[in-house]
Design a protein around this motif. Structure first.
Motif, mmCIF file in Angstrom:
data_model
loop_
_atom_site.group_PDB
_atom_site.id
_atom_site.type_symbol
_atom_site.label_atom_id
_atom_site.label_comp_id
_atom_site.label_asym_id
_atom_site.label_seq_id
_atom_site.Cartn_x
_atom_site.Cartn_y
_atom_site.Cartn_z
ATOM 1 N N PHE A 28 0.822 -1.213 0.000
ATOM 2 C CA PHE A 28 0.000 0.000 0.000
ATOM 3 C C PHE A 28 0.858 1.266 0.000
ATOM 4 O O PHE A 28 0.320 2.373 0.033
ATOM 5 N N ASN A 29 2.170 1.133 -0.025
ATOM 6 C CA ASN A 29 3.035 2.309 0.142
ATOM 7 C C ASN A 29 2.848 3.344 -0.966
ATOM 8 O O ASN A 29 2.792 4.548 -0.703
ATOM 9 N N THR A 30 2.756 2.879 -2.216
ATOM 10 C CA THR A 30 2.573 3.817 -3.330
ATOM 11 C C THR A 30 1.233 4.538 -3.226
ATOM 12 O O THR A 30 1.140 5.752 -3.453
ATOM 13 N N ILE A 31 0.185 3.795 -2.856
ATOM 14 C CA ILE A 31 -1.146 4.407 -2.698
ATOM 15 C C ILE A 31 -1.117 5.417 -1.554
ATOM 16 O O ILE A 31 -1.663 6.523 -1.666
ATOM 17 N N ASN A 32 -0.485 5.044 -0.441
ATOM 18 C CA ASN A 32 -0.367 5.972 0.686
ATOM 19 C C ASN A 32 0.321 7.269 0.264
ATOM 20 O O ASN A 32 -0.164 8.371 0.547
ATOM 21 N N GLY A 33 1.470 7.145 -0.407
ATOM 22 C CA GLY A 33 2.214 8.330 -0.821
ATOM 23 C C GLY A 33 1.421 9.226 -1.751
ATOM 24 O O GLY A 33 1.407 10.455 -1.594
ATOM 25 N N ALA A 34 0.715 8.606 -2.738
ATOM 26 C CA ALA A 34 -0.075 9.400 -3.689
ATOM 27 C C ALA A 34 -1.209 10.133 -2.984
ATOM 28 O O ALA A 34 -1.463 11.328 -3.239
ATOM 29 N N PHE A 35 -1.907 9.444 -2.073
ATOM 30 C CA PHE A 35 -3.013 10.080 -1.352
ATOM 31 C C PHE A 35 -2.506 11.189 -0.435
ATOM 32 O O PHE A 35 -3.165 12.228 -0.292
ATOM 33 N N LEU A 82 2.671 15.967 5.650
ATOM 34 C CA LEU A 82 2.265 14.938 4.696
ATOM 35 C C LEU A 82 3.263 14.710 3.557
ATOM 36 O O LEU A 82 3.502 13.558 3.181
ATOM 37 N N PRO A 83 3.867 15.746 2.964
ATOM 38 C CA PRO A 83 4.873 15.454 1.929
ATOM 39 C C PRO A 83 6.046 14.624 2.447
ATOM 40 O O PRO A 83 6.594 13.786 1.727
ATOM 41 N N PHE A 84 6.437 14.848 3.702
ATOM 42 C CA PHE A 84 7.524 14.068 4.291
ATOM 43 C C PHE A 84 7.133 12.600 4.428
ATOM 44 O O PHE A 84 7.910 11.702 4.088
ATOM 45 N N TRP A 85 5.898 12.358 4.928
ATOM 46 C CA TRP A 85 5.442 10.967 5.055
ATOM 47 C C TRP A 85 5.237 10.344 3.678
ATOM 48 O O TRP A 85 5.438 9.131 3.503
ATOM 49 N N ALA A 86 4.842 11.145 2.697
ATOM 50 C CA ALA A 86 4.666 10.612 1.340
ATOM 51 C C ALA A 86 5.996 10.101 0.782
ATOM 52 O O ALA A 86 6.070 8.995 0.223
ATOM 53 N N VAL A 87 7.054 10.912 0.943
ATOM 54 C CA VAL A 87 8.378 10.473 0.483
ATOM 55 C C VAL A 87 8.829 9.236 1.263
ATOM 56 O O VAL A 87 9.440 8.310 0.703
ATOM 57 N N TYR A 88 8.506 9.210 2.551
ATOM 58 C CA TYR A 88 8.862 8.059 3.396
ATOM 59 C C TYR A 88 8.265 6.767 2.847
ATOM 60 O O TYR A 88 8.949 5.736 2.754
ATOM 61 N N TYR A 89 6.978 6.814 2.470
ATOM 62 C CA TYR A 89 6.316 5.607 1.972
ATOM 63 C C TYR A 89 6.693 5.289 0.529
ATOM 64 O O TYR A 89 6.757 4.125 0.149
#
Length: 343
Positions: A28-35, A82-89
């Motif tokens: 789910f990491n890509t979906i998490n990052g996109a959302f 959120l951008p930081f967590w997006a890059v993380y995932y």
């Protein structure tokens, strides 16, 4: 997600301090990052417009507007992470340990300051609607709102310190992660205490207050009054609808151990979905508040002010030109008439 079991060939072998080794689990990491990126864009746009409308057109001496202003700031602060967590995932944690601690702290401040502000808004409505016999003037209400707003930021900041100090950047096989390396028992105990005091206790207070508020408002003599109650109720309901499933799932996951890879995969999917729903809350308040005709009108004035001024200027220029033409025409007719009479 770590566990105390190892899965091999679909069977579970109990041991201590080992990790699930599951193949072909849903990622789910890509979906998490996109959302997270989408939520960040909509939240920043919506809450910035809401702040501009409140500052430009609304009175911040009004208690409800003061609470909404602080809620918008809280949502913006949360959205910054959120951008930081997006890059993380999407990749892994590349920002270093200081950013790891800072983003964890900002995340918690945004979450718990919102909870306290919503509780204070509900208590304010409860006092006005249910305890309306109390001698409460506008000065006392403003003072209560100011103290509640300051308290929300102080308590949220204090709650963030524990997690900010404990999280660290861990390195596994060249991949960095931002997480709390503490013992599971310590994590669970701290989580129980924090969530009980700063989520479930405010939820209980809000449910009690709104039960009494709705009972009062739904009386025949009061049905057309207290319109602000509906707005505040929608804001509070949206918060707990978004964050409730996520906190309940975290509470369950703290003592639930998946027995196989399928159970672990279902838990991961449920966790990711509930987290996306929870994080999407920072977009909700601007959407809910734009149902107000007054705020919509102010927003349109704000967005169309330049266009409207230009249009008004063109109308004024056109009207001036028309008046000048009429004057010139009348002057010409007068001159012709004068010459005829002279002859």
């Amino acid at each position: 997600m770590e566990s105390n079991s190892t899965v091999s060939g679909g069977h579970v072998d109990d041991s201590s301090d080992v990790v699930y080794l599951c193949d072909d689990t849903f990622d789910f990491n890509t979906i998490n990052g996109a959302f997270f990126i989408l939520i960040f864009i909509f939240s920043v746009a919506g809450n910035c417009l809401l702040l501009l409308v409140l500052i430009a057109h609304e009175s911040l001496k009004d208690v409800t507007n003061l609470f909404i202003l602080n809620l918008a700031c809280s949502d913006l602060i949360f959205s910054v992470t959120l951008p930081f967590w997006a890059v993380y995932y999407l990749h892994h944690w590349v920002f270093g340990e200081i950013a790891c601690k800072l983003m964890t702290a900002v995340y918690i401040v945004g979450l718990y300051s919102s909870t306290i502000l919503l509780t204070a808004m509900t208590v304010d409505r409860f006092i006005l609607v249910v305890l309306n016999n109390w001698a409460i003037n506008s000065v006392k209400r403003q003072r209560f709102a100011t103290v509640a707003c300051v308290a929300s930021w102080v308590i949220g900041s204090a709650a963030s310190l524990r997690d900010a100090f404990k999280v660290k950047v861990e390195h596994y096989d060249g991949i960095s992660s931002c997480e709390d390396p503490s013992d599971d028992h310590d994590i669970n105990l701290g989580y129980y205490l924090q969530v009980s005091l700063l989520f479930f206790l405010p939820l209980a207070i809000i449910v009690f207050c709104y039960s009494a508020i709705l009972k009062t408002v739904l009386q025949p003599s009061n049905r057309k009054r207290h319109r602000t109650v509906v707005v505040v109720l929608c804001i509070v309901a949206a918060f707990f609808i978004c964050w409730g499933p996520f906190n309940v799932l975290l509470f369950i996951a703290s003592f639930y151990e998946p027995k196989d890879c399928d159970a672990m995969e279902r838990l991961e999917i449920a966790y990711s979905i509930c987290r996306i729903l929870a994080y999407s809350h920072c977009c909700m308040n601007p959407l809910l508040l734009m149902h107000s005709q007054t705020l919509r009108r102010h927003l349109l004035d704000l967005l169309c002010c330049k266009k409207a001024k230009k249009k008004n200027r063109e109308i004024d220029i056109g009207q001036s030109a028309s008046v000048n033409q009429n004057v010139h025409f009348v002057a010409q007719n007068s001159a012709v008439t004068f010459e005829l009479h002279s002859e």
